[in-house]
Structure formats: structure tokens, C-alpha cells
Design a protein around this motif. Structure first.
Motif, short mmCIF file in Angstrom:
data_model
loop_
_atom_site.label_atom_id
_atom_site.label_comp_id
_atom_site.label_asym_id
_atom_site.label_seq_id
_atom_site.Cartn_x
_atom_site.Cartn_y
_atom_site.Cartn_z
N GLN A 12 41.51 -11.50 97.10
CA GLN A 12 40.11 -10.41 96.86
C GLN A 12 39.74 -10.63 96.16
O GLN A 12 39.46 -11.23 95.01
CB GLN A 12 41.00 -9.32 98.09
CG GLN A 12 41.00 -9.60 98.99
CD GLN A 12 39.88 -10.10 100.01
OE1 GLN A 12 39.50 -11.41 99.59
NE2 GLN A 12 39.94 -9.92 101.56
N ASN A 13 40.61 -8.62 95.66
CA ASN A 13 39.26 -8.56 93.78
C ASN A 13 40.50 -8.68 93.03
O ASN A 13 40.45 -7.74 91.75
CB ASN A 13 38.72 -7.49 93.55
CG ASN A 13 39.17 -5.90 94.43
OD1 ASN A 13 40.65 -6.38 94.60
ND2 ASN A 13 38.41 -5.37 94.07
N SER A 31 42.05 -17.62 99.59
CA SER A 31 41.32 -17.62 99.81
C SER A 31 40.77 -16.17 98.32
O SER A 31 41.63 -15.39 98.12
CB SER A 31 39.66 -16.92 100.51
OG SER A 31 41.00 -15.51 101.32
N GLY A 33 37.92 -13.16 96.26
CA GLY A 33 37.06 -12.39 96.60
C GLY A 33 36.04 -12.44 95.47
O GLY A 33 36.91 -12.50 94.23
N THR A 34 35.41 -11.84 95.60
CA THR A 34 34.35 -11.47 93.95
C THR A 34 34.89 -10.04 93.57
O THR A 34 35.25 -9.44 93.78
CB THR A 34 33.15 -10.37 94.40
OG1 THR A 34 32.29 -11.56 95.48
CG2 THR A 34 32.35 -10.04 93.40
N THR A 52 35.88 -19.67 97.86
CA THR A 52 36.23 -18.55 96.73
C THR A 52 34.10 -18.07 97.08
O THR A 52 33.61 -18.72 97.36
CB THR A 52 35.54 -19.45 95.30
OG1 THR A 52 34.89 -20.79 95.51
CG2 THR A 52 37.14 -20.47 95.10
N SER A 53 34.44 -17.03 95.85
CA SER A 53 33.61 -16.42 96.37
C SER A 53 32.96 -16.30 94.37
O SER A 53 32.99 -16.46 93.73
CB SER A 53 33.82 -15.09 96.60
OG SER A 53 34.34 -14.94 98.11
N SER A 56 33.57 -14.83 91.78
CA SER A 56 35.77 -15.49 91.32
C SER A 56 35.92 -15.81 90.10
O SER A 56 34.92 -17.15 89.84
CB SER A 56 36.04 -15.66 92.99
OG SER A 56 35.57 -16.71 93.01
N ASN A 74 32.07 -21.15 94.62
CA ASN A 74 31.43 -20.48 94.59
C ASN A 74 31.12 -19.16 93.60
O ASN A 74 29.74 -19.42 92.99
CB ASN A 74 31.03 -19.93 95.64
CG ASN A 74 31.00 -20.86 97.04
OD1 ASN A 74 30.05 -21.84 96.45
ND2 ASN A 74 31.74 -20.39 98.01
#
Length: 83
Positions: A12-13, A31, A33-34, A52-53, A56, A74
């Protein structure tokens, strides 16, 4: 650090630092996150999913993919980062 087959790791973050190998080659999902980031000396992905966001960061020195050698990032990628 090994992520077991069928499991998921959600950064996540947050920030995840793995001093050696982040291995999720056994049908696991990782995964980011931003605002999140992963640092690993080596990433071993296999046929697993790395999501990936935008916003990130994934940093690594060595990357080993599975049967497919492509990966989509991403966010930002740092190759050869750190010792």
C-alpha cells in the motif's frame, strides 16, 4: 523474504525493505499502492503478479522473471539501487 504460493503482500502506501531476495515466484501477489515503495536486493517474480500504482516506487539490483520476461510498472523503477 518469501511470499507463499496463493498469498498476497500489500505494501500500500508503506515502505518495505528486503535486504536480500523478495521471492514471490509461487503464484503469489505483491502490490504497491500510491506513495508506497519496495526495496529489494533481488526480486524473483516467476509467474506471479507484481502490481504497482502510479506514484509508487520499486527499487532493486537484480530481477528474475518467470516464463514471461516482461513486467509492467505503473510507478517509478530504480535499477541498481543500493548495495
Amino acid at each position: 523474504m518469501r511470499v507463499a504460493s496463493g498469498s498476497g503482500l500489500l505494501v500500500q502506501n508503506q515502505y518495505l525493505s528486503v535486504t536480500q531476495t523478495l521471492n514471490f515466484a509461487g503464484a503469489a501477489t505483491v502490490s504497491v499502492g500510491t506513495g508506497g515503495s519496495i526495496y529489494a536486493r533481488q526480486i524473483v517474480r516467476g509467474a506471479s503478479d507484481l502490481a504497482t500504482s502510479v506514484g509508487s516506487l520499486v527499487q532493486f539490483n537484480s530481477y528474475a522473471g518467470g516464463p514471461s520476461t516482461s513486467a509492467n510498472f505503473n510507478g517509478s523503477v530504480g535499477i541498481g539501487a543500493g548495495a
